[in-house]
Design a protein around this motif. Structure first.
Motif, mmCIF file in Angstrom:
data_model
loop_
_atom_site.group_PDB
_atom_site.id
_atom_site.type_symbol
_atom_site.label_atom_id
_atom_site.label_comp_id
_atom_site.label_asym_id
_atom_site.label_seq_id
_atom_site.Cartn_x
_atom_site.Cartn_y
_atom_site.Cartn_z
ATOM 1 N N SER A 16 7.848 5.729 4.912
ATOM 2 C CA SER A 16 7.250 4.460 5.314
ATOM 3 C C SER A 16 7.906 3.299 4.597
ATOM 4 C CB SER A 16 5.740 4.480 5.029
ATOM 5 O OG SER A 16 5.087 5.455 5.819
ATOM 6 N N LEU A 17 8.262 3.492 3.336
ATOM 7 C CA LEU A 17 8.963 2.442 2.607
ATOM 8 C C LEU A 17 10.407 2.294 3.075
ATOM 9 C CD1 LEU A 17 7.644 3.054 -1.021
ATOM 10 C CD2 LEU A 17 7.239 1.038 0.387
ATOM 11 N N ALA A 18 11.052 3.410 3.378
ATOM 12 C CA ALA A 18 12.464 3.357 3.754
ATOM 13 C C ALA A 18 12.669 2.932 5.201
ATOM 14 C CB ALA A 18 13.118 4.718 3.516
ATOM 15 N N ARG A 19 11.766 3.363 6.117
ATOM 16 C CA ARG A 19 12.021 3.139 7.537
ATOM 17 C C ARG A 19 10.845 2.549 8.290
ATOM 18 N NH1 ARG A 19 15.339 2.184 9.871
ATOM 19 N NH2 ARG A 19 15.354 3.557 11.678
ATOM 20 N N GLY A 20 9.663 2.472 7.692
ATOM 21 C CA GLY A 20 8.511 1.933 8.397
ATOM 22 C C GLY A 20 7.409 2.968 8.550
ATOM 23 N N ALA A 21 6.179 2.489 8.722
ATOM 24 C CA ALA A 21 5.015 3.370 8.755
ATOM 25 C C ALA A 21 5.040 4.339 9.925
ATOM 26 C CB ALA A 21 3.740 2.526 8.787
ATOM 27 N N SER A 22 5.553 3.902 11.067
ATOM 28 C CA SER A 22 5.556 4.784 12.242
ATOM 29 C C SER A 22 6.407 6.022 11.991
ATOM 30 C CB SER A 22 6.061 4.022 13.461
ATOM 31 O OG SER A 22 7.363 3.491 13.229
ATOM 32 N N ALA A 59 3.363 -10.823 -4.722
ATOM 33 C CA ALA A 59 2.625 -10.463 -3.513
ATOM 34 C C ALA A 59 3.193 -9.190 -2.941
ATOM 35 C CB ALA A 59 2.714 -11.599 -2.490
ATOM 36 N N ALA A 60 2.721 -8.819 -1.780
ATOM 37 C CA ALA A 60 3.162 -7.568 -1.163
ATOM 38 C C ALA A 60 4.663 -7.575 -0.989
ATOM 39 C CB ALA A 60 2.490 -7.389 0.202
ATOM 40 N N ASP A 61 5.270 -6.412 -1.184
ATOM 41 C CA ASP A 61 6.721 -6.333 -1.137
ATOM 42 C C ASP A 61 7.224 -6.324 0.285
ATOM 43 O OD1 ASP A 61 6.376 -3.863 -0.083
ATOM 44 O OD2 ASP A 61 7.059 -2.746 -1.833
ATOM 45 N N GLY A 62 8.577 -6.264 0.379
ATOM 46 C CA GLY A 62 9.193 -6.345 1.709
ATOM 47 C C GLY A 62 9.399 -5.012 2.329
ATOM 48 N N GLU A 63 8.351 -4.233 2.498
ATOM 49 C CA GLU A 63 8.510 -2.953 3.171
ATOM 50 C C GLU A 63 8.867 -3.185 4.632
ATOM 51 O OE1 GLU A 63 5.103 -0.612 4.218
ATOM 52 O OE2 GLU A 63 3.776 -2.220 3.655
ATOM 53 N N THR A 64 9.420 -2.160 5.260
ATOM 54 C CA THR A 64 9.775 -2.285 6.665
ATOM 55 C C THR A 64 8.512 -2.324 7.508
ATOM 56 O OG1 THR A 64 11.750 -1.011 6.223
ATOM 57 C CG2 THR A 64 11.091 -1.231 8.513
ATOM 58 N N ALA A 65 8.289 -3.373 8.210
ATOM 59 C CA ALA A 65 7.058 -3.548 8.974
ATOM 60 C C ALA A 65 7.290 -3.155 10.424
ATOM 61 C CB ALA A 65 6.580 -4.998 8.898
ATOM 62 N N ARG A 67 0.827 -1.204 0.000
ATOM 63 C CA ARG A 67 0.000 0.000 0.000
ATOM 64 C C ARG A 67 0.864 1.258 0.000
ATOM 65 N NH1 ARG A 67 -0.126 -1.986 5.214
ATOM 66 N NH2 ARG A 67 0.338 -0.495 6.891
ATOM 67 N N TRP A 68 2.045 1.196 0.638
ATOM 68 C CA TRP A 68 2.907 2.368 0.656
ATOM 69 C C TRP A 68 3.588 2.561 -0.696
ATOM 70 C CZ3 TRP A 68 1.618 5.695 3.904
ATOM 71 C CH2 TRP A 68 1.234 5.369 5.204
ATOM 72 N N THR A 69 3.851 1.471 -1.403
ATOM 73 C CA THR A 69 4.380 1.605 -2.757
ATOM 74 C C THR A 69 3.361 2.289 -3.655
ATOM 75 O OG1 THR A 69 5.692 -0.409 -2.475
ATOM 76 C CG2 THR A 69 5.351 0.360 -4.721
ATOM 77 N N LEU A 70 2.113 1.859 -3.559
ATOM 78 C CA LEU A 70 1.056 2.482 -4.363
ATOM 79 C C LEU A 70 0.872 3.952 -3.977
ATOM 80 C CD1 LEU A 70 -1.590 -0.399 -4.395
ATOM 81 C CD2 LEU A 70 0.016 0.249 -6.204
ATOM 82 N N ALA A 71 0.970 4.253 -2.678
ATOM 83 C CA ALA A 71 0.850 5.648 -2.235
ATOM 84 C C ALA A 71 2.001 6.494 -2.782
ATOM 85 C CB ALA A 71 0.808 5.718 -0.714
ATOM 86 N N LEU A 72 3.204 5.918 -2.766
ATOM 87 C CA LEU A 72 4.354 6.641 -3.316
ATOM 88 C C LEU A 72 4.167 6.898 -4.803
ATOM 89 C CD1 LEU A 72 7.318 7.703 -2.968
ATOM 90 C CD2 LEU A 72 8.043 5.422 -3.690
ATOM 91 N N HIS A 73 3.749 5.887 -5.545
ATOM 92 C CA HIS A 73 3.540 6.052 -6.982
ATOM 93 C C HIS A 73 2.442 7.079 -7.270
ATOM 94 C CE1 HIS A 73 5.397 1.860 -8.059
ATOM 95 N NE2 HIS A 73 6.248 2.680 -7.462
ATOM 96 N N ALA A 74 1.399 7.053 -6.450
ATOM 97 C CA ALA A 74 0.326 8.028 -6.642
ATOM 98 C C ALA A 74 0.820 9.451 -6.392
ATOM 99 C CB ALA A 74 -0.844 7.701 -5.718
ATOM 100 N N ALA A 75 1.611 9.623 -5.321
ATOM 101 C CA ALA A 75 2.141 10.958 -5.021
ATOM 102 C C ALA A 75 3.112 11.423 -6.100
ATOM 103 C CB ALA A 75 2.824 10.948 -3.651
ATOM 104 N N LEU A 76 4.020 10.545 -6.511
ATOM 105 C CA LEU A 76 4.950 10.904 -7.576
ATOM 106 C C LEU A 76 4.205 11.186 -8.878
ATOM 107 C CD1 LEU A 76 7.795 8.295 -6.969
ATOM 108 C CD2 LEU A 76 7.906 10.747 -6.533
ATOM 109 N N GLY A 77 3.108 10.465 -9.108
ATOM 110 C CA GLY A 77 2.335 10.692 -10.318
ATOM 111 C C GLY A 77 1.775 12.095 -10.409
ATOM 112 N N ILE A 78 1.473 12.690 -9.259
ATOM 113 C CA ILE A 78 0.986 14.075 -9.269
ATOM 114 C C ILE A 78 2.026 15.001 -9.891
ATOM 115 C CG2 ILE A 78 0.390 16.032 -7.798
ATOM 116 C CD1 ILE A 78 -0.851 14.009 -5.844
ATOM 117 N N GLY A 79 3.254 14.914 -9.404
ATOM 118 C CA GLY A 79 4.305 15.801 -9.899
ATOM 119 C C GLY A 79 4.728 15.486 -11.315
ATOM 120 N N LEU A 80 4.871 14.193 -11.623
ATOM 121 C CA LEU A 80 5.302 13.824 -12.971
ATOM 122 C C LEU A 80 4.240 14.196 -13.996
ATOM 123 C CD1 LEU A 80 7.509 12.471 -14.649
ATOM 124 C CD2 LEU A 80 6.322 10.290 -14.320
#
Length: 469
Positions: free
Chosen positions: A209-215, A89-95, A30-43
């Protein structure tokens, strides 16, 4: 509604471009999709702005042509995305550790984001035309860009003070929205400003959130939104929040690229965002140089000069289209830059004057204190967060974000030293916006240095405590 359609098409173009360019790296969370959505705004905003400018200059800046070209491109990109759709499946984000309640910073972040939107709507309702620079520079030039017959008035030397030498990303984007709307509706620049402000916040949260975790990502979002200057500048319809977005996007992609199996994709996309920063404001050229220098130095320290040269080269190659567009605009259309022209007059005397150095340093520190320390709390809140979370081990602290921010601030400091304008006037009218360019990047840089809350929760668990003994 038509303004939302124009922004929606721009976002879809940008989102498809990001999805195609960035590697899956194990799947989509979900954080990957959020990142892509945010980057999509600027691009998407940057691409459609460049496309509209080129069509207007070519005499084809009409709704049928603009809409037709964009829909054809969108259909092609969407088809490629469907073909390339990830099956992993879901990627290995920092949980986060289950013992740490992520809902707590999530609730605080949701409250602060809602407060930003509410404040934005309230200010925009009271002043739909935005701040003075929006009325006299960005939206004024957008009006000239509405018609192929009048676009040249957006790059004339007159009227004085309208800064017709500024790049045209924001003005072209607003003019494109008016073409879609069929009228000069104030909703277009208002919606554009809101999308960039929310996108800036979501970009920081998703990247961390992708680099260090959601918190960590959610806490950083709270600190970012605790800045009253962001609340003030977001509805102003200026180009400073978009510029902060592009700087943050480039820096976040550099950081995430360091953890990817295919860093070249991230570095090249970071360069594209840096090039769009140069197409947003004159200060964007400094951001490109600072990012390239910071990337080179950081890679040199960790992997040697050959790797540093390769990484900086990939980044600059991505920035090349935007830089070439800006160069063509400056050489062929824009009037001379009054700031650059007057900086050379008596430059040696100003640089050799110790009193001027002290005056500039004092102005920078005073504005930082008044805007970010007291009565505004963002730096104090950031300092408290640092004290609570504490620093990561030295070998885990990335240097590129910090170095990029410091280089940009040093460039702004040098500009104030060299300028012939009244310094007190600049401190009161420009410095708060310059600080906004680096504030989100500074928050990113600092939170990358800190431990995660779940690290303490893990250490304090009985099993870990017994193991630690």
């Amino acid at each position: 509604m038509s303004s939302l359609v124009s922004l929606g098409i721009a976002w879809l173009l940008g989102y498809c471009g990001v999805r195609l360019w960035l590697p899956a790296d194990g799947g989509r969370s979900r954080w990957t999709l959020a990142l892509h959505a945010a980057l999509g705004i600027g691009l998407g905003a940057g691409f459609t702005s460049c496309l509209y400018w080129l069509l207007v200059v070519g005499g084809a800046g009409t709704l049928p042509v603009v809409l037709g070209v964009e829909l054809v491109l969108l259909a092609a990109l969407a088809a490629l995305v469907m073909r390339q759709r990830a099956t992993a499946a879901a990627d290995g984000e920092t949980a986060a550790s289950p013992s740490f309640p992520n809902w707590l910073p999530g609730l605080g972040f949701a409250f602060m984001l809602g407060f930003l939107v509410a404040a934005f709507v309230s200010v925009s309702d009271l002043n739909p035309q935005g701040g003075w620079d929006a009325f006299s520079i960005w939206n004024l030039r957008a009006r000239f860009l509405l018609h192929p017959e009048t676009w040249k008035y957006a790059v004339t030397a007159l009227p004085v003070g309208t800064h017709m030498e500024y790049p045209l990303l924001l003005s072209s984007l607003v003019a494109r929205g008016w073409i879609y709307a069929g009228s000069v509706s104030p909703m277009v620049p208002i919606a554009t400003a809101l999308v960039f402000a929310v996108g800036l916040v979501m970009l920081l949260v998703s990247a961390l959130s992708l680099a260090r975790g959601a918190s960590i990502g959610l806490l950083a979002g709270i600190v970012l939104l605790a800045n009253p200057s962001l609340m003030d500048q977001a509805p102003s319809q200026y180009a400073d929040v978009p510029l902060a977005f592009y700087f943050l996007a480039a820096l976040a992609l550099i950081v995430l690229g360091g953890e990817s199996a295919r860093p070249g994709r991230y570095l090249s996309l970071a360069g594209i965002f840096a090039g769009l920063a140069a197409w947003t404001k004159n200060e964007g050229a400094l951001l490109v140089l600072a990012l390239a220098a910071a990337l080179f130095v950081g890679a040199w320290r960790s992997a040697g000069w050959r790797s540093a040269a390769r990484q900086a080269g990939i980044f600059l190659l991505g920035a090349l289209p935007g830089l070439l567009l800006v160069l063509w605009f400056k050489m062929a259309f824009a009037p001379p830059d009054p700031l650059a022209r007057q900086m050379t007059v008596h430059l040696g005397q100003r640089l050799a004057n110790p009193g001027r150095w002290l005056q500039v340093a004092g102005g920078f520190l005073r504005q930082a204190w008044e805007l970010y320390c007291f009565p505004s709390p963002p730096l104090a809140l950031l300092a408290v967060t640092c004290g609570l979370l504490r620093l990561r081990p030295r070998q885990q602290r990335p240097a590129v974000p910090w170095l990029a921010v410091l280089l940009v601030l040093a460039g702004y400091f040098a500009t104030f030293l060299a300028t012939n304008y009244d310094l007190d006037w600049l401190f009161g009218t420009a410095l708060d916006r310059l600080y906004m360019h680096v504030w989100p990047a500074l928050v990113l840089a600092i939170f990358l240095l800190l431990r995660r809350p779940e690290d303490f929760a893990t250490i304090s668990s009985p099993a870990k405590a017994k193991k630690a003994r």
